[in-house]
Design a protein around this motif. Structure first.
Motif, mmCIF file in Angstrom:
data_model
loop_
_atom_site.group_PDB
_atom_site.id
_atom_site.type_symbol
_atom_site.label_atom_id
_atom_site.label_comp_id
_atom_site.label_asym_id
_atom_site.label_seq_id
_atom_site.Cartn_x
_atom_site.Cartn_y
_atom_site.Cartn_z
ATOM 1 N N ASN A 196 -5.198 -25.752 19.732
ATOM 2 C CA ASN A 196 -4.286 -26.864 19.457
ATOM 3 C C ASN A 196 -3.172 -26.896 20.506
ATOM 4 O OD1 ASN A 196 -3.145 -29.034 18.073
ATOM 5 N ND2 ASN A 196 -1.928 -27.699 16.752
ATOM 6 N N GLN A 197 -3.582 -26.856 21.768
ATOM 7 C CA GLN A 197 -2.613 -26.842 22.864
ATOM 8 C C GLN A 197 -2.140 -28.256 23.204
ATOM 9 O OE1 GLN A 197 -1.427 -24.181 24.441
ATOM 10 N NE2 GLN A 197 -2.831 -22.565 23.862
ATOM 11 N N ARG A 198 -0.936 -28.329 23.700
ATOM 12 C CA ARG A 198 -0.422 -29.602 24.185
ATOM 13 C C ARG A 198 -0.502 -29.594 25.715
ATOM 14 N NH1 ARG A 198 5.051 -30.325 20.481
ATOM 15 N NH2 ARG A 198 3.983 -30.627 18.497
ATOM 16 N N PRO A 199 -1.024 -30.648 26.312
ATOM 17 C CA PRO A 199 -1.129 -30.679 27.777
ATOM 18 C C PRO A 199 0.248 -30.680 28.432
ATOM 19 C CG PRO A 199 -1.633 -32.822 26.855
ATOM 20 C CD PRO A 199 -1.528 -31.889 25.694
ATOM 21 N N GLU A 200 0.317 -30.101 29.623
ATOM 22 C CA GLU A 200 1.570 -30.059 30.380
ATOM 23 C C GLU A 200 1.327 -30.564 31.804
ATOM 24 O OE1 GLU A 200 3.818 -26.359 28.096
ATOM 25 O OE2 GLU A 200 2.913 -26.018 30.054
ATOM 26 N N MET A 201 0.829 -31.774 31.881
ATOM 27 C CA MET A 201 0.548 -32.350 33.188
ATOM 28 C C MET A 201 1.833 -32.796 33.866
ATOM 29 S SD MET A 201 -2.899 -34.506 32.252
ATOM 30 C CE MET A 201 -2.146 -35.313 30.843
ATOM 31 N N TRP A 202 1.899 -32.559 35.167
ATOM 32 C CA TRP A 202 3.046 -32.947 35.986
ATOM 33 C C TRP A 202 4.361 -32.371 35.445
ATOM 34 C CZ3 TRP A 202 0.029 -37.194 33.997
ATOM 35 C CH2 TRP A 202 -1.040 -37.536 34.828
ATOM 36 N N LYS A 203 4.298 -31.202 34.836
ATOM 37 C CA LYS A 203 5.485 -30.513 34.304
ATOM 38 C C LYS A 203 6.225 -31.332 33.246
ATOM 39 C CE LYS A 203 5.238 -26.742 36.788
ATOM 40 N NZ LYS A 203 3.885 -26.906 37.280
ATOM 41 N N ILE A 204 5.465 -32.163 32.513
ATOM 42 C CA ILE A 204 6.037 -32.913 31.397
ATOM 43 C C ILE A 204 5.736 -32.152 30.114
ATOM 44 C CG2 ILE A 204 5.953 -35.070 30.078
ATOM 45 C CD1 ILE A 204 5.212 -36.481 32.689
ATOM 46 N N PHE A 205 6.782 -31.769 29.393
ATOM 47 C CA PHE A 205 6.631 -30.928 28.210
ATOM 48 C C PHE A 205 6.826 -31.741 26.933
ATOM 49 C CE2 PHE A 205 8.575 -28.235 31.591
ATOM 50 C CZ PHE A 205 7.451 -27.457 31.860
ATOM 51 N N ASN A 206 5.907 -31.576 25.982
ATOM 52 C CA ASN A 206 6.004 -32.231 24.679
ATOM 53 C C ASN A 206 6.800 -31.316 23.758
ATOM 54 O OD1 ASN A 206 5.652 -33.321 22.131
ATOM 55 N ND2 ASN A 206 3.497 -33.824 22.440
ATOM 56 N N THR A 207 8.025 -31.694 23.438
ATOM 57 C CA THR A 207 8.908 -30.828 22.649
ATOM 58 C C THR A 207 9.081 -31.295 21.206
ATOM 59 O OG1 THR A 207 10.863 -32.062 23.385
ATOM 60 C CG2 THR A 207 10.188 -30.168 24.716
ATOM 61 N N ARG A 208 8.281 -32.273 20.784
ATOM 62 C CA ARG A 208 8.440 -32.797 19.420
ATOM 63 C C ARG A 208 7.884 -31.817 18.395
ATOM 64 N NH1 ARG A 208 5.563 -38.475 20.174
ATOM 65 N NH2 ARG A 208 4.258 -37.085 21.408
ATOM 66 N N ILE A 209 8.675 -31.532 17.367
ATOM 67 C CA ILE A 209 8.236 -30.646 16.298
ATOM 68 C C ILE A 209 8.646 -31.222 14.950
ATOM 69 C CG2 ILE A 209 8.210 -28.488 17.628
ATOM 70 C CD1 ILE A 209 11.007 -27.904 16.565
ATOM 71 N N ALA A 210 7.847 -30.909 13.933
ATOM 72 C CA ALA A 210 8.163 -31.317 12.562
ATOM 73 C C ALA A 210 8.952 -30.205 11.885
ATOM 74 C CB ALA A 210 6.868 -31.607 11.806
ATOM 75 N N THR A 211 9.453 -30.491 10.686
ATOM 76 C CA THR A 211 10.223 -29.503 9.935
ATOM 77 C C THR A 211 9.383 -28.248 9.709
ATOM 78 O OG1 THR A 211 11.444 -31.256 8.795
ATOM 79 C CG2 THR A 211 11.473 -29.057 7.789
ATOM 80 N N GLY A 212 9.961 -27.110 10.018
ATOM 81 C CA GLY A 212 9.271 -25.832 9.827
ATOM 82 C C GLY A 212 8.492 -25.359 11.042
ATOM 83 N N GLU A 213 8.197 -26.277 11.954
ATOM 84 C CA GLU A 213 7.466 -25.900 13.158
ATOM 85 C C GLU A 213 8.432 -25.397 14.232
ATOM 86 O OE1 GLU A 213 3.813 -29.139 12.746
ATOM 87 O OE2 GLU A 213 5.539 -29.582 14.030
ATOM 88 N N SER A 214 7.908 -24.744 15.231
ATOM 89 C CA SER A 214 8.758 -24.232 16.310
ATOM 90 C C SER A 214 7.978 -24.202 17.616
ATOM 91 C CB SER A 214 9.268 -22.819 15.972
ATOM 92 O OG SER A 214 8.172 -21.917 15.850
ATOM 93 N N ILE A 215 8.697 -24.006 18.677
ATOM 94 C CA ILE A 215 8.085 -23.874 20.003
ATOM 95 C C ILE A 215 8.678 -22.644 20.669
ATOM 96 C CG2 ILE A 215 7.972 -24.858 22.327
ATOM 97 C CD1 ILE A 215 7.717 -27.597 21.126
ATOM 98 N N ARG A 216 7.796 -21.821 21.219
ATOM 99 C CA ARG A 216 8.248 -20.675 21.995
ATOM 100 C C ARG A 216 8.006 -20.978 23.467
ATOM 101 N NH1 ARG A 216 6.450 -15.590 18.088
ATOM 102 N NH2 ARG A 216 7.142 -16.595 16.172
#
Length: 204
Positions: free
Chosen positions: A64-84
């Motif tokens: 369940n990876q999010r693509p990081e093309m051209w150094k564009i980062f998807n930082t959207r998270i729902a309640t309870g979720e996190s990003i490391r």
């Protein structure tokens, strides 16, 4: 006027960019630092992104990876979720050592070679400088010239035989290295203790 950046300058600029992205995107970012640098060459890292999405149970799903093309980062998270976030993901062990040498950064003395009392166990050289480690039948303590490529919990981290007692010598040794520094972690030797399994369970 375009100024050509060195390899280390490009890596440094990328890491600074990542820090700025985190500061801009998240309300309460927390920085964790283990004083270590030994996971950047571990093979499961190749499956992970710089911004590593975790579900509400803090579990990482490599499918369940999010693509990081051209150094564009998807930082959207729902309640309870996190990003490391791993700002040094693209750094190798050699890059780290070259940067430490270039910037004259102080390091833990255990990274330097020194004659130390070790026990050979399960193919690893384990430091035994007090009575916490009980010897098994047939084991003996030997003074050998060793250093540590990775530092972790006692007594699960093995030393390597080495004469590299300066930063320059360590860099020279790393130029010849053909194994990951995680090879020195006893807990990473099998699937039951692999880094990828730990990430799936929310440890990293």
């Amino acid at each position: 006027m375009n100024i050509a950046l060195t390899h280390l300058q490009r890596l440094e600029a990328e890491s600074i960019h990542i820090f700025r992205e985190v500061a801009a995107a998240f309300a309460k970012p927390v920085m964790l630092y283990s004083v270590g640098k030994d996971s950047s060459e571990e093979k499961s890292r190749a499956k992970e992104r710089i911004f590593s999405f975790r579900n509400a149970q803090h579990v990482w799903d490599p499918k369940n990876q999010r693509p990081e093309m051209w150094k564009i980062f998807n930082t959207r998270i729902a309640t309870g979720e996190s990003i490391r976030v791993f700002p040094l993901s693209n750094w190798t062990e050699l890059d780290i050592w070259q940067y430490i040498l270039q910037e004259d950064i102080p390091i833990v003395p255990l990274y330097f070679a020194k004659e130390r009392p070790v026990v050979e166990r399960d193919g690893m050289l384990i430091l035994r400088d007090d009575d916490r480690m009980q010897l098994r039948p047939g084991e003996t303590v030997e003074n050998r010239l060793v250093r540590f490529r990775t530092l972790g919990c006692y007594p699960l981290t093995g030393a390597i035989e080495s004469a590299a007692d300066t930063l320059e010598a360590i860099v020279g040794e790393m130029l010849m290295a053909r194994t990951s520094e995680r090879q020195g972690r006893l807990i990473d030797r099998d699937e039951a203790g692999s880094m990828e399994k730990k990430k799936r369970e929310g440890y990293f």
